[in-house]
Structures are given as C-alpha cells and as structure tokens.
Design a protein around this motif. Structure first.
Motif, PDB file in Angstrom:
ATOM      1  N   ASN A 149       0.839  -1.205   0.000  1.00  0.00           N
ATOM      2  CA  ASN A 149       0.000   0.000   0.000  1.00  0.00           C
ATOM      3  C   ASN A 149       0.870   1.250   0.000  1.00  0.00           C
ATOM      4  OD1 ASN A 149      -2.347  -1.493   0.034  1.00  0.00           O
ATOM      5  ND2 ASN A 149      -2.568  -1.401   2.259  1.00  0.00           N
ATOM      6  N   GLU A 150       1.915   1.226   0.816  1.00  0.00           N
ATOM      7  CA  GLU A 150       2.821   2.372   0.905  1.00  0.00           C
ATOM      8  C   GLU A 150       3.517   2.604  -0.440  1.00  0.00           C
ATOM      9  OE1 GLU A 150       6.812   3.143   3.393  1.00  0.00           O
ATOM     10  OE2 GLU A 150       5.068   2.565   4.601  1.00  0.00           O
ATOM     11  N   VAL A 151       3.998   1.542  -1.066  1.00  0.00           N
ATOM     12  CA  VAL A 151       4.661   1.642  -2.365  1.00  0.00           C
ATOM     13  C   VAL A 151       3.691   2.192  -3.407  1.00  0.00           C
ATOM     14  CG1 VAL A 151       5.727   0.295  -4.237  1.00  0.00           C
ATOM     15  CG2 VAL A 151       6.317  -0.197  -1.853  1.00  0.00           C
ATOM     16  N   PHE A 152       2.479   1.676  -3.434  1.00  0.00           N
ATOM     17  CA  PHE A 152       1.465   2.149  -4.380  1.00  0.00           C
ATOM     18  C   PHE A 152       1.189   3.643  -4.179  1.00  0.00           C
ATOM     19  CE2 PHE A 152      -2.974   3.212  -5.230  1.00  0.00           C
ATOM     20  CZ  PHE A 152      -3.073   2.890  -6.573  1.00  0.00           C
ATOM     21  N   ASN A 153       0.987   4.046  -2.923  1.00  0.00           N
ATOM     22  CA  ASN A 153       0.686   5.452  -2.628  1.00  0.00           C
ATOM     23  C   ASN A 153       1.819   6.379  -3.052  1.00  0.00           C
ATOM     24  OD1 ASN A 153      -1.851   4.871  -1.628  1.00  0.00           O
ATOM     25  ND2 ASN A 153      -1.152   4.712   0.489  1.00  0.00           N
ATOM     26  N   GLU A 154       3.059   5.946  -2.835  1.00  0.00           N
ATOM     27  CA  GLU A 154       4.210   6.764  -3.239  1.00  0.00           C
ATOM     28  C   GLU A 154       4.241   6.921  -4.756  1.00  0.00           C
ATOM     29  OE1 GLU A 154       7.730   5.035  -1.524  1.00  0.00           O
ATOM     30  OE2 GLU A 154       7.096   5.530   0.517  1.00  0.00           O
ATOM     31  N   LYS A 155       4.021   5.835  -5.480  1.00  0.00           N
ATOM     32  CA  LYS A 155       4.055   5.893  -6.944  1.00  0.00           C
ATOM     33  C   LYS A 155       2.896   6.737  -7.482  1.00  0.00           C
ATOM     34  CE  LYS A 155       6.613   1.656  -7.774  1.00  0.00           C
ATOM     35  NZ  LYS A 155       6.620   0.316  -8.348  1.00  0.00           N
ATOM     36  N   GLY A 157       1.358   9.127  -5.875  1.00  0.00           N
ATOM     37  CA  GLY A 157       1.661  10.515  -5.529  1.00  0.00           C
ATOM     38  C   GLY A 157       2.617  11.155  -6.525  1.00  0.00           C
ATOM     39  N   ALA A 158       3.634  10.406  -6.943  1.00  0.00           N
ATOM     40  CA  ALA A 158       4.594  10.918  -7.917  1.00  0.00           C
ATOM     41  C   ALA A 158       3.910  11.179  -9.257  1.00  0.00           C
ATOM     42  CB  ALA A 158       5.733   9.919  -8.091  1.00  0.00           C
ATOM     43  N   ILE A 159       2.997  10.311  -9.664  1.00  0.00           N
ATOM     44  CA  ILE A 159       2.280  10.513 -10.937  1.00  0.00           C
ATOM     45  C   ILE A 159       1.398  11.752 -10.859  1.00  0.00           C
ATOM     46  CG2 ILE A 159       0.431   9.540 -12.393  1.00  0.00           C
ATOM     47  CD1 ILE A 159       1.618   6.743 -11.700  1.00  0.00           C
ATOM     48  N   VAL A 160       0.697  11.930  -9.749  1.00  0.00           N
ATOM     49  CA  VAL A 160      -0.172  13.108  -9.589  1.00  0.00           C
ATOM     50  C   VAL A 160       0.647  14.378  -9.593  1.00  0.00           C
ATOM     51  CG1 VAL A 160      -1.750  14.267  -7.991  1.00  0.00           C
ATOM     52  CG2 VAL A 160      -2.000  11.816  -8.433  1.00  0.00           C
ATOM     53  N   GLU A 161       1.763  14.394  -8.861  1.00  0.00           N
ATOM     54  CA  GLU A 161       2.625  15.586  -8.843  1.00  0.00           C
ATOM     55  C   GLU A 161       3.132  15.916 -10.244  1.00  0.00           C
ATOM     56  OE1 GLU A 161       5.788  15.736  -5.951  1.00  0.00           O
ATOM     57  OE2 GLU A 161       4.486  14.835  -4.430  1.00  0.00           O
ATOM     58  N   GLU A 162       3.518  14.892 -10.984  1.00  0.00           N
ATOM     59  CA  GLU A 162       4.027  15.082 -12.342  1.00  0.00           C
ATOM     60  C   GLU A 162       2.947  15.675 -13.245  1.00  0.00           C
ATOM     61  OE1 GLU A 162       5.289  11.995 -15.677  1.00  0.00           O
ATOM     62  OE2 GLU A 162       6.614  11.895 -13.906  1.00  0.00           O
ATOM     63  N   MET A 163       1.694  15.300 -13.017  1.00  0.00           N
ATOM     64  CA  MET A 163       0.589  15.811 -13.838  1.00  0.00           C
ATOM     65  C   MET A 163       0.391  17.301 -13.646  1.00  0.00           C
ATOM     66  SD  MET A 163      -2.167  12.677 -13.421  1.00  0.00           S
ATOM     67  CE  MET A 163      -3.549  13.749 -13.716  1.00  0.00           C
ATOM     68  N   PHE A 164       0.702  17.800 -12.447  1.00  0.00           N
ATOM     69  CA  PHE A 164       0.456  19.206 -12.160  1.00  0.00           C
ATOM     70  C   PHE A 164       1.696  20.078 -12.264  1.00  0.00           C
ATOM     71  CE2 PHE A 164      -3.169  17.107 -10.141  1.00  0.00           C
ATOM     72  CZ  PHE A 164      -4.207  17.845 -10.684  1.00  0.00           C
ATOM     73  N   GLU A 165       2.762  19.558 -12.814  1.00  0.00           N
ATOM     74  CA  GLU A 165       3.963  20.360 -12.988  1.00  0.00           C
ATOM     75  C   GLU A 165       3.895  21.194 -14.225  1.00  0.00           C
ATOM     76  OE1 GLU A 165       7.309  17.695 -12.771  1.00  0.00           O
ATOM     77  OE2 GLU A 165       7.216  17.653 -10.619  1.00  0.00           O
TER      78      GLU A 165
END
Length: 165
Positions: A149-155, A157-165
C-alpha cells in the motif's frame, strides 16, 4: 517466553502442539511456554494453554514473547513481523489432516525465499534445533516487511505531482 499459535483453522494441529509440549516436558525448552491450541485434540501437559484467545491477548503474547512459533497462516506470522520479531513458521500439512492442501508449505516457503524474514520448519524434527539456535539464526535476518500500500501510494503521488507540474 515462547508463544505458540495455531490460529483458528478448524482442523487440528496436534503435531506442533505435541512437539512443543514434549520439548518442554523433557526440559529442552527452559522458557515459559504459552499456547493457543485452536481445534487441537491434544491437551498440553507442560505448557500453559488456551484453545482460543482474544486479539488483544494474542498481541500481548506476541509482544512479550522471545520466540513466536506459528502455523503457516499469513495473519499469524505477519503479526510478529509487524512487531519486529522473526517467527518460526511450521506449516500445516495435508498428509497429517491439518489442512485441506499444502498451501501453507508453499506460501511459507515462497515468503522465506522472497523476503528471508521467517524461519520455516517443514519437518517437525527440526523444530528443536530452530528453537535452540534461534538467536544465532535471526542475527542476520531483517524484520522489515514490504508494505505494498505504501509503495502504491508513493508511486501514485509521484504521478499526480508530475501531472500538475
């Protein structure tokens, strides 16, 4: 203290309970032994035991124990890992009428091979050695467990952050 749990599966696991009781009765195990025996038909003579225990008591016993010995049910061996302890896992086997198939043997073996954080005892004759050499065996083992779950959430989160850059 050694804590032994066979979980709540409705088939007996006399093979494990009898062996621990024998080791305690012969003086090989010197520590106090507390057992959760589930549906076993064998009643220990030398160890404190209860058929079933509430979750809070199970948790307390695992926390107090120097060694936790459990069947191959994932919930039973993940609990000690979450508390930072390496469990000795004795999988139930079909040929002894302890389960409907040998999935516990297969699963425990796979976990041992992949993560290296449990001690798997497939042959009950090897349990004594695992108990007596426990401290030496666990020295090089890690109690860390991978949290998907932690690994999934981190990945994610990184995808969402990348979308808003």
């Amino acid at each position: 203290m050694i804590f032994v749990t066979v979980g709540t599966h409705e088939q007996q696991f006399n093979r494990l309970i009898e062996e621990i009781d024998r080791l305690k009765g012969n003086g090989i195990i010197k520590d106090e032994v507390v057992m959760q025996t589930g549906y076993c038909t064998y009643e220990p003579k030398y160890c404190e035991w209860s058929e079933l225990l509430p979750y809070d008591q199970m948790l307390e016993n695992v926390e107090k124990a120097d060694i936790v010995i459990t069947h191959g049910g994932p919930s039973s061996f993940i609990m000690p890992l979450q508390i930072g302890k390496i469990p000795i896992v004795v999988p139930r086997r079909k040929k002894y009428d302890e389960h409907v198939n040998n999935h516990q043997v297969e699963f425990a073996t796979a976990v041992k091979e992949r993560y290296g954080n449990i001690i798997v005892v497939k042959n009950i004759k090897n349990l004594e050695k695992a108990i007596l050499k426990y401290d030496r065996i666990v020295q090089s083992m890690s109690t860390e467990i991978e949290n998907n779950n932690e690994v999934f959430n981190e990945k994610l989160g990184a995808i969402v952050e990348e979308m808003f850059e």
